[in-house]
Design a protein around this motif. Structure first.
Motif, PDB file in Angstrom:
ATOM      1  N   UNK A  74       0.801  -1.217   0.000  1.00 33.30           N
ATOM      2  CA  UNK A  74       0.000   0.000   0.000  1.00 33.30           C
ATOM      3  C   UNK A  74       0.840   1.276   0.000  1.00 33.30           C
ATOM      4  N   UNK A  75       2.007   1.253   0.611  1.00 32.63           N
ATOM      5  CA  UNK A  75       2.869   2.445   0.622  1.00 32.63           C
ATOM      6  C   UNK A  75       3.616   2.638  -0.693  1.00 32.63           C
ATOM      7  N   UNK A  76       3.508   1.691  -1.597  1.00 33.77           N
ATOM      8  CA  UNK A  76       4.081   1.771  -2.947  1.00 33.77           C
ATOM      9  C   UNK A  76       5.592   2.043  -2.945  1.00 33.77           C
ATOM     10  N   UNK A  77       6.354   1.285  -2.157  1.00 34.96           N
ATOM     11  CA  UNK A  77       7.797   1.547  -2.105  1.00 34.96           C
ATOM     12  C   UNK A  77       8.452   1.351  -3.468  1.00 34.96           C
ATOM     13  N   UNK A  78       9.284   2.291  -3.847  1.00 35.40           N
ATOM     14  CA  UNK A  78      10.026   2.184  -5.100  1.00 35.40           C
ATOM     15  C   UNK A  78       9.254   2.578  -6.335  1.00 35.40           C
ATOM     16  N   UNK A  79       8.008   3.007  -6.192  1.00 36.51           N
ATOM     17  CA  UNK A  79       7.176   3.314  -7.360  1.00 36.51           C
ATOM     18  C   UNK A  79       7.816   4.360  -8.268  1.00 36.51           C
ATOM     19  N   UNK A  80       8.236   5.479  -7.712  1.00 39.89           N
ATOM     20  CA  UNK A  80       8.828   6.533  -8.534  1.00 39.89           C
ATOM     21  C   UNK A  80      10.124   6.071  -9.188  1.00 39.89           C
ATOM     22  N   UNK A  81      10.935   5.324  -8.453  1.00 44.36           N
ATOM     23  CA  UNK A  81      12.199   4.821  -9.003  1.00 44.36           C
ATOM     24  C   UNK A  81      11.941   3.869 -10.170  1.00 44.36           C
TER      25      UNK A  81
END
Length: 147
Positions: free
Chosen positions: A5-12
């Motif tokens: 849910x926190x979307x870790x790494x999404x932007x990267x």
């Protein structure tokens, strides 16, 4: 699909590929807003809420958020899917969010997926499985690429 849910790494990941990358928080919130004017989020832990709120503000939809809350006792991802351990605490949070004006509720953890239908039946409002929403968007992209 980033199924946290926190979307870790999404932007990267988005900066490293030309392929679509879909986060479950984005997909869950957008789906909730498609079915209700205001939405609520059931978080796994209160400590996650400030991080989620920053992202909701960046999305520009903070005014559509009725609230986000977590059970008093922190649940593990595995416990979230275990009805015997988590249904009552998740239901209590859902009832609070509904009282705050949420017309749809987003499950803020992939582990909550098995509880979606039971929570929806008990609460009487749409409960969005954010993982399912993200996979649905991804499937739409795949099927759209064929046509």
């Amino acid at each position: 699909v980033i199924a946290c849910y926190s979307q870790p790494g999404l932007d990267l990941v988005r900066s490293e590929t030309t392929r679509p990358v879909i986060g479950m928080q984005d997909a869950g919130i957008l789906t909730a807003m498609a079915v209700a004017d205001r939405f609520g989020v059931i978080a796994v832990a209160a400590g996650s809420i400030p991080r989620h709120l920053r992202h909701i503000a960046r999305m520009g939809v903070l005014d559509r958020l009725a609230g986000e809350a977590a059970p008093e006792t922190v649940l593990t991802v595995a416990e979230c899917g275990d009805a015997a351990k988590s249904f009552r605490p998740l239901l209590a949070v859902g009832e609070r969010l509904k009282a705050m004006g949420a017309g749809a509720i987003v499950g803020g953890c992939a582990g909550m997926s098995p509880q979606r239908a039971s929570l929806e039946a008990a609460l009487g409002v749409p409960v969005i499985d954010a993982t399912q929403a993200a996979v649905g968007l991804a499937l739409t992209r795949v099927l759209g690429a064929r046509g």
